[in-house]
Structures are given as C-alpha cells and as structure tokens.
Motif scaffolding. Sequence first.
Motif, mmCIF file in Angstrom:
data_model
loop_
_atom_site.group_PDB
_atom_site.id
_atom_site.type_symbol
_atom_site.label_atom_id
_atom_site.label_comp_id
_atom_site.label_asym_id
_atom_site.label_seq_id
_atom_site.Cartn_x
_atom_site.Cartn_y
_atom_site.Cartn_z
ATOM 1 N N ILE A 1 -6.993 13.569 1.083
ATOM 2 C CA ILE A 1 -5.779 14.159 0.491
ATOM 3 C C ILE A 1 -5.749 15.586 1.137
ATOM 4 C CG2 ILE A 1 -4.856 15.122 -1.454
ATOM 5 C CD1 ILE A 1 -6.052 12.647 -2.992
ATOM 6 N N THR A 2 -7.154 16.083 1.115
ATOM 7 C CA THR A 2 -7.031 17.614 1.573
ATOM 8 C C THR A 2 -6.465 17.429 3.076
ATOM 9 O OG1 THR A 2 -9.289 17.506 2.139
ATOM 10 C CG2 THR A 2 -8.639 18.386 0.179
ATOM 11 N N ASN A 3 -7.001 16.590 3.949
ATOM 12 C CA ASN A 3 -6.516 16.234 5.350
ATOM 13 C C ASN A 3 -4.913 16.090 5.384
ATOM 14 O OD1 ASN A 3 -9.017 17.173 6.638
ATOM 15 N ND2 ASN A 3 -9.538 14.795 6.619
ATOM 16 N N TYR A 4 -4.536 15.188 4.377
ATOM 17 C CA TYR A 4 -3.072 14.710 4.385
ATOM 18 C C TYR A 4 -2.332 15.971 4.249
ATOM 19 C CZ TYR A 4 1.306 12.342 3.020
ATOM 20 O OH TYR A 4 2.262 11.660 2.685
ATOM 21 N N VAL A 5 -2.636 16.552 3.203
ATOM 22 C CA VAL A 5 -1.926 18.020 2.828
ATOM 23 C C VAL A 5 -1.967 19.138 3.885
ATOM 24 C CG1 VAL A 5 -1.577 19.799 1.005
ATOM 25 C CG2 VAL A 5 -2.138 17.563 0.224
ATOM 26 N N LEU A 6 -2.915 19.373 4.638
ATOM 27 C CA LEU A 6 -3.249 20.091 5.657
ATOM 28 C C LEU A 6 -2.118 19.683 6.747
ATOM 29 C CD1 LEU A 6 -4.475 22.044 8.019
ATOM 30 C CD2 LEU A 6 -6.035 20.062 8.139
ATOM 31 N N PHE A 7 -1.889 18.445 7.266
ATOM 32 C CA PHE A 7 -1.090 18.061 8.223
ATOM 33 C C PHE A 7 0.439 18.080 7.605
ATOM 34 C CE2 PHE A 7 -4.781 17.028 10.532
ATOM 35 C CZ PHE A 7 -4.417 17.378 11.840
ATOM 36 N N GLU A 8 0.398 17.773 6.216
ATOM 37 C CA GLU A 8 1.970 18.031 5.855
ATOM 38 C C GLU A 8 2.436 19.359 5.642
ATOM 39 O OE1 GLU A 8 3.635 15.686 2.050
ATOM 40 O OE2 GLU A 8 2.328 17.412 1.455
ATOM 41 N N THR A 9 1.656 20.507 5.353
ATOM 42 C CA THR A 9 1.915 21.753 5.009
ATOM 43 C C THR A 9 1.522 22.696 6.132
ATOM 44 O OG1 THR A 9 0.112 22.291 3.660
ATOM 45 C CG2 THR A 9 1.757 21.300 2.505
ATOM 46 N N ILE B 1 -2.025 9.653 13.113
ATOM 47 C CA ILE B 1 -2.269 11.130 13.856
ATOM 48 C C ILE B 1 -3.503 11.302 14.376
ATOM 49 C CG2 ILE B 1 -0.066 12.157 12.722
ATOM 50 C CD1 ILE B 1 -2.076 13.477 10.868
ATOM 51 N N GLY B 2 -4.643 10.500 14.440
ATOM 52 C CA GLY B 2 -5.612 10.394 14.890
ATOM 53 C C GLY B 2 -6.922 10.871 14.164
ATOM 54 N N LEU B 3 -6.609 10.813 12.835
ATOM 55 C CA LEU B 3 -7.737 11.063 11.738
ATOM 56 C C LEU B 3 -8.500 10.116 11.225
ATOM 57 C CD1 LEU B 3 -6.179 14.263 9.810
ATOM 58 C CD2 LEU B 3 -7.565 14.145 11.621
ATOM 59 N N ARG B 4 -9.741 10.212 10.866
ATOM 60 C CA ARG B 4 -10.701 8.956 10.536
ATOM 61 C C ARG B 4 -10.730 9.460 8.945
ATOM 62 N NH1 ARG B 4 -15.754 9.334 9.085
ATOM 63 N NH2 ARG B 4 -16.144 11.428 9.721
ATOM 64 N N SER B 5 -10.598 8.107 8.301
ATOM 65 C CA SER B 5 -10.583 8.201 6.808
ATOM 66 C C SER B 5 -12.025 8.350 6.297
ATOM 67 C CB SER B 5 -9.922 6.997 5.937
ATOM 68 O OG SER B 5 -10.204 7.037 4.504
ATOM 69 N N VAL B 6 -12.173 9.411 5.419
ATOM 70 C CA VAL B 6 -13.604 9.678 4.919
ATOM 71 C C VAL B 6 -13.903 9.355 3.375
ATOM 72 C CG1 VAL B 6 -15.286 11.738 4.499
ATOM 73 C CG2 VAL B 6 -13.764 11.770 6.481
ATOM 74 N N ASN B 7 -12.986 9.628 2.600
ATOM 75 C CA ASN B 7 -12.903 9.288 1.059
ATOM 76 C C ASN B 7 -11.388 10.081 0.481
ATOM 77 O OD1 ASN B 7 -13.391 11.871 -0.129
ATOM 78 N ND2 ASN B 7 -15.696 11.658 0.347
ATOM 79 N N ASP C 1 -2.010 17.412 -7.430
ATOM 80 C CA ASP C 1 -1.074 16.289 -7.833
ATOM 81 C C ASP C 1 -1.387 14.937 -7.399
ATOM 82 O OD1 ASP C 1 0.925 15.470 -9.675
ATOM 83 O OD2 ASP C 1 2.219 15.381 -7.757
ATOM 84 N N LEU C 2 -1.711 15.003 -6.054
ATOM 85 C CA LEU C 2 -2.303 13.805 -5.192
ATOM 86 C C LEU C 2 -3.563 13.177 -5.728
ATOM 87 C CD1 LEU C 2 -0.984 14.492 -1.576
ATOM 88 C CD2 LEU C 2 -0.128 12.613 -3.222
ATOM 89 N N ILE C 3 -4.487 14.277 -6.131
ATOM 90 C CA ILE C 3 -5.831 13.784 -6.342
ATOM 91 C C ILE C 3 -5.761 13.157 -7.702
ATOM 92 C CG2 ILE C 3 -8.118 14.775 -7.279
ATOM 93 C CD1 ILE C 3 -7.875 16.703 -4.862
ATOM 94 N N VAL C 4 -4.933 13.633 -8.830
ATOM 95 C CA VAL C 4 -4.980 12.951 -10.095
ATOM 96 C C VAL C 4 -4.333 11.605 -9.821
ATOM 97 C CG1 VAL C 4 -3.935 13.276 -12.260
ATOM 98 C CG2 VAL C 4 -4.761 15.409 -11.150
ATOM 99 N N GLN C 5 -3.450 11.572 -9.136
ATOM 100 C CA GLN C 5 -2.632 10.371 -8.961
ATOM 101 C C GLN C 5 -3.411 9.399 -8.083
ATOM 102 O OE1 GLN C 5 1.451 10.301 -6.983
ATOM 103 N NE2 GLN C 5 1.815 12.517 -7.480
ATOM 104 N N LEU C 6 -4.228 9.718 -7.321
ATOM 105 C CA LEU C 6 -5.165 8.530 -6.559
ATOM 106 C C LEU C 6 -6.425 8.656 -6.791
ATOM 107 C CD1 LEU C 6 -3.170 9.591 -3.133
ATOM 108 C CD2 LEU C 6 -2.466 7.588 -4.611
ATOM 109 N N CYS C 7 -6.982 9.552 -7.503
ATOM 110 C CA CYS C 7 -8.431 9.711 -7.599
ATOM 111 C C CYS C 7 -8.667 9.694 -9.322
ATOM 112 C CB CYS C 7 -9.003 10.747 -7.036
ATOM 113 S SG CYS C 7 -8.508 11.113 -5.334
ATOM 114 N N GLY C 8 -7.896 9.774 -10.088
ATOM 115 C CA GLY C 8 -7.890 10.123 -11.537
ATOM 116 C C GLY C 8 -8.234 11.469 -11.699
ATOM 117 N N GLY C 9 -8.751 11.652 -13.090
ATOM 118 C CA GLY C 9 -9.407 13.025 -13.407
ATOM 119 C C GLY C 9 -8.363 13.929 -14.076
ATOM 120 N N THR C 10 -8.478 15.001 -14.463
ATOM 121 C CA THR C 10 -7.771 15.787 -14.948
ATOM 122 C C THR C 10 -7.831 17.376 -14.327
ATOM 123 O OG1 THR C 10 -9.521 16.607 -16.976
ATOM 124 C CG2 THR C 10 -7.669 14.804 -17.292
ATOM 125 N N VAL C 11 -6.853 18.232 -14.195
ATOM 126 C CA VAL C 11 -6.775 19.579 -13.822
ATOM 127 C C VAL C 11 -6.762 20.566 -14.826
ATOM 128 C CG1 VAL C 11 -5.586 21.094 -12.218
ATOM 129 C CG2 VAL C 11 -5.360 18.378 -11.944
#
Length: 342
Positions: free
Chosen positions: A128-136, A117-123, A255-265
């Motif tokens: 993930i914030t961009n992905y959810v932006l275009f999802e929701t 959809i024309g977006l450049r990957s950053v990190n 939820d995606l951040i924990v799945q793909l980047c690790g960490g705890t919420v």
Amino acid sequence: VDIDLPPQALADKLINTGFNLEEVRDLPGDTMIDLEVTSNRPDCLGHIGIAREAAAILGRNMKLPDIDLKTSTPSAAELTSVEVLAPDLCPRYTARVIRNVKIGPSQKWMVDRLEAIGLRSVNNVVDITNYVLFETGQPLHAFDFDKLSGKKIVVRQARPQEPFIAIDHSEHKLDSQTLVIADGERAVALAGVMGGLNSEISDKTTNILLESAEFEPVCIRRTARKLNLHSDSSYRFERKIDPVGVEWASRRAADLIVQLCGGTVAEGYIDVWAKPYECKKIEFKFSNVKSVLGIDIPPDVCARILTSLGFTIESRDNEKMLVISPPYRAEVTRPIDLVEEI
C-alpha cells in the motif's frame, strides 16, 4: 480521467506537452505507457500528476480517489510523539498510528497493478505504501510501532559512526551529515532513503506508525550517493515533493490499510511543520505570450489552461492576471514559466 483515446494517441499528446516516451506496451487487460519525466517536473512522478496533465490536454475533469477515513480514540498524540531536531532538513513530518492490522499477502488487483510497473509485492502494508507512492509521488514509510523504543520518533542528524542496517541488510556507519529517523535510542530509518531492518514490517506486526514527510533534497541526494542506496523514495525527495500533499497521501494510505488490512486508525495525526506553506504569486502579462511564442493566444484560453493545471487566478484585467502556483509546482516562479505551461 475519462479517456476515450487509444493509448498511443494519448502518449503522442503527452509527448507534445514535454514528456519523453520510452514505450507503449500491451499488458493482459491493460496498457502501460512508460514516460521519462524531466527533473523539473516531480509532480509527474505519480499517476495523479500524469492524470492532471491528461485532463488538461483533453479538456476533462480529474477525479481524485474518495477517502473516507474513520478514526477512533485514543488520539495519535496520546500514543506517540514526534520531535524534529533538524527542521531545515525536515520541513514537515506527519505520523499516524494504525492499530490491530493483519499482515498478509495483498489482494490480486494490488499485486497486478504493482507488477505492471515493475514492483514486487512484499506484503499488504508495504504494498500500500508503494501503491500510494506511485499514485501521488509522495513517499511513505510504515514502521512496526511496537519496535520503536519509547514509542516515539526523533528526526535528527546521525551521530558520528552511528551504526545502521538497512532493510536490504546492508550495513553502514553514518556521519553527522546524514539525516535519520530515530526512536528513543537508535536510528530506525535513513530519512527519505530507506528504512531500517530493526523496525520493518513483518508477519508479526500488529501496530503501525505511518510516516509521510518532506525532506530537504540536497541532504537526501548526498546520503543516497554516499551510501550507494537509491530508492523510489529518494528519487522523489531529491527532486522536491509537494509539501501540502504530504497529509493527503498519509490519509489515503491509512484509508487503504484499514480497507485491506483491517485495524483502526487513532484519532488525528501528528504534524510538525517548520513553517506554514506560503503560496507563490506571479504577475503575468498577456503580452508575454506573444513576445515569447510569436502567436496570439486569447487571455481566456491562457486562463483556462493554467486553471486546468491547478493554478489559481486570483485577479485579472484586460492586460494581466495574478496567478497562484499550486504547491506541487514549486518550479513555477516566473512569468516565463507560465508561458511554458501555456
């Protein structure tokens, strides 16, 4: 949505429901449908909104992504605080804290979907914030939590001539009509428009404050135009977002951040809401349909169409029904708006 139509056939059906079609393009292993969304339909500035329309057109069910967000102590309220000093410009602000994440490249499927959809990957976190932006259709912003002075958020109007450097390295002097997200000392983001260089996610980031909020559309439009800073976020805030969906998008991203980047919420989230959302109720007479459209549509069909689009039928008799508009359809306030949907 389970779709068994060729992409062009689905695109043709979407055209018939009011979307302008820019193009249908083949991609490796996929197809991209490029739709122009009118300004009164911000609910369709995300894939879930288009999926909802497709489900209604095809008579299918829409399935939202599963979210299984696990949290741990301490709570978000113990780690940070949010103060909204301009509630008329920021009706709702939520914050989650995610600790011990690992910043790195995104997985290939994420990069492929963004590039489609024309977006450049950053990190991984920013992606993930961009992905959810275009999802929701809900804009999000991730701050490096350790760069926030006082470990807190203050939503306020800018001080006269307050300096700000955006993540695109452009430098600005702000005025009091600009709404900013600040920490204990300085502005760290232009609310709804762009983040600041002083709090952006970097390779050294380990702790994140995740923002999901609602901002007043005219304020965001004024800032974006005055500073000539336009973004996918400002585009959506200018057209009004779903105030109730603010929290769901935050939870989805966490939820995606924990799945793909690790960490705890951290447990819970901070939610500053100027006033609770009040749903809009519309008394709708079935005779409106024929008087406007000139054709007979059975009441059962009218009710089914509106229900499939997320409207709730609170009560109904042979002549009329009381319809509740969903929060993502703020523009639907009159009987004629319901006729248009039907």
